[in-house]
Design a protein around this motif. Sequence first.
Motif, short mmCIF file in Angstrom:
data_model
loop_
_atom_site.label_atom_id
_atom_site.label_comp_id
_atom_site.label_asym_id
_atom_site.label_seq_id
_atom_site.Cartn_x
_atom_site.Cartn_y
_atom_site.Cartn_z
N ILE A 1 -11.45 -7.38 -37.39
CA ILE A 1 -12.79 -7.56 -36.84
C ILE A 1 -13.33 -8.95 -37.21
O ILE A 1 -13.91 -9.67 -36.38
N GLU A 2 -13.14 -9.33 -38.47
CA GLU A 2 -13.61 -10.64 -38.92
C GLU A 2 -12.87 -11.77 -38.18
O GLU A 2 -13.46 -12.78 -37.79
N TYR A 3 -11.57 -11.52 -37.98
CA TYR A 3 -10.76 -12.54 -37.27
C TYR A 3 -11.24 -12.70 -35.81
O TYR A 3 -11.39 -13.80 -35.30
N ASP A 4 -11.47 -11.57 -35.15
CA ASP A 4 -11.96 -11.63 -33.77
C ASP A 4 -13.31 -12.31 -33.69
O ASP A 4 -13.59 -13.08 -32.76
N LYS A 5 -14.15 -12.04 -34.69
CA LYS A 5 -15.46 -12.66 -34.70
C LYS A 5 -15.36 -14.17 -34.87
O LYS A 5 -16.05 -14.94 -34.19
N LYS A 6 -14.48 -14.58 -35.79
CA LYS A 6 -14.29 -16.02 -35.99
C LYS A 6 -13.72 -16.70 -34.73
O LYS A 6 -14.10 -17.81 -34.39
N CYS A 7 -12.81 -15.98 -34.07
CA CYS A 7 -12.24 -16.54 -32.83
C CYS A 7 -13.32 -16.70 -31.76
O CYS A 7 -13.38 -17.72 -31.05
N LYS A 8 -14.17 -15.68 -31.63
CA LYS A 8 -15.26 -15.77 -30.66
C LYS A 8 -16.20 -16.92 -31.00
O LYS A 8 -16.65 -17.67 -30.12
N ASP A 9 -16.54 -17.04 -32.30
CA ASP A 9 -17.42 -18.13 -32.73
C ASP A 9 -16.78 -19.49 -32.44
O ASP A 9 -17.46 -20.43 -31.99
N TYR A 10 -15.49 -19.57 -32.70
CA TYR A 10 -14.79 -20.83 -32.45
C TYR A 10 -14.79 -21.17 -30.95
O TYR A 10 -15.02 -22.32 -30.56
N ILE A 11 -14.55 -20.15 -30.14
CA ILE A 11 -14.55 -20.36 -28.69
C ILE A 11 -15.94 -20.78 -28.21
O ILE A 11 -16.09 -21.69 -27.37
N GLN A 12 -16.97 -20.13 -28.73
CA GLN A 12 -18.33 -20.48 -28.35
C GLN A 12 -18.68 -21.91 -28.77
O GLN A 12 -19.31 -22.65 -28.02
N GLN A 13 -18.24 -22.27 -29.99
CA GLN A 13 -18.49 -23.63 -30.46
C GLN A 13 -17.79 -24.66 -29.57
O GLN A 13 -18.37 -25.71 -29.22
N ASN A 14 -16.55 -24.34 -29.20
CA ASN A 14 -15.82 -25.25 -28.31
C ASN A 14 -16.50 -25.37 -26.95
O ASN A 14 -16.58 -26.46 -26.36
#
Length: 347
Positions: free
Chosen positions: A10-23
């Motif tokens: 869950i934490e990994y998916d959240k970080k991936c989503k945050d990273y995608i949003q930041q990009n």
Amino acid sequence: MDDYVTRMRIEYDKKCKDYIQQNEQLETQKRIQDIKFVDLREELQTANDEKNKALNRLSQIAGARLTQGNPNIADLSDQNRPTKLAEKYSELYDNEWTDTYEELEANGLNEIEAIGKLLAILKESFYFCHKTASHYWQNMQQAVTDPFHGKQTDMSQDSEVQFQQQGASFQSQSQNNQSHSQHHHSLAQGDQSQFQSNKTDQSKSQHDQCWEEADQPKSKQTLRQLPDLPIEYSKQLHDIRKTMAVDLTQVVQEEFIRQLKKNDPAVAGMEKGIFFIKKCVELCWLMGIQDPPLCLVFECPAGSRFNKDLFRAYTKGGKHVDYPVWPAMLLKENGSVLAKGVAQGCA
């Protein structure tokens, strides 16, 4: 163990989503910056183009102000510049003037009469050409600045159309009234005649009023305020006039000779004199379209003091003038001398 793995996922998916949003945010900001950069570059290019246009216009205005109306700055490529015209003027006196003088003497004129006739021809040529050149320039300016060429719009045709429409409407109404009167015999015959007469008078009144308005002189027309011709455009018009003047020389010559023959029929019999006249008109016409026009000094009255700055002696010198022979040419009115005139001197 499973809970830990699940939590880590869950934490990994959240970080991936945050990273995608930041990009995505970074990409959006970059696109915005690129758009702003393009707009800024276009604005700078537009400003630079406007600056160059303004500089070019200022350069044209400065050049026009420097050369227009300044005869001291000559275009060396112009074959009809003032110095060249002065050379042709001297050649005219040395060649065509001499030939025509001999022809006039052969026709029975004495020296003073022949000289006076040649001087009168040149004088008439000079004033005719300068007046023509002045009108030509005024017409060119008006053609550029006044789209109506000094004329008011004529609404008389509109008045005529309006009258025709009113006449057609009245005719239709009159026919309806006549049809209506046939069904009502209560109207007396005299009243019917009076009715038609009134209608006819009304039609005539409308007709007269409409044409009186159309034919009224436009004495109270308002004068249009025309814009001043910019100096760089005025310079261009002057250049066009000088270019066209060469092609118009023959037209000016023919018109002058036509008027001269009308006033002096003897000119038609002058073989060499006609050639002299044409050369006078050609030279005076090219003098008149200069900016400013060249000037001839005809004022050299008999008995006046001999002005050696303007004239040279004909066959005799002296302190006073006996009679003028050939006028002096000036760069402009009251300007420097391009070619001296000729006068007969006396004690």
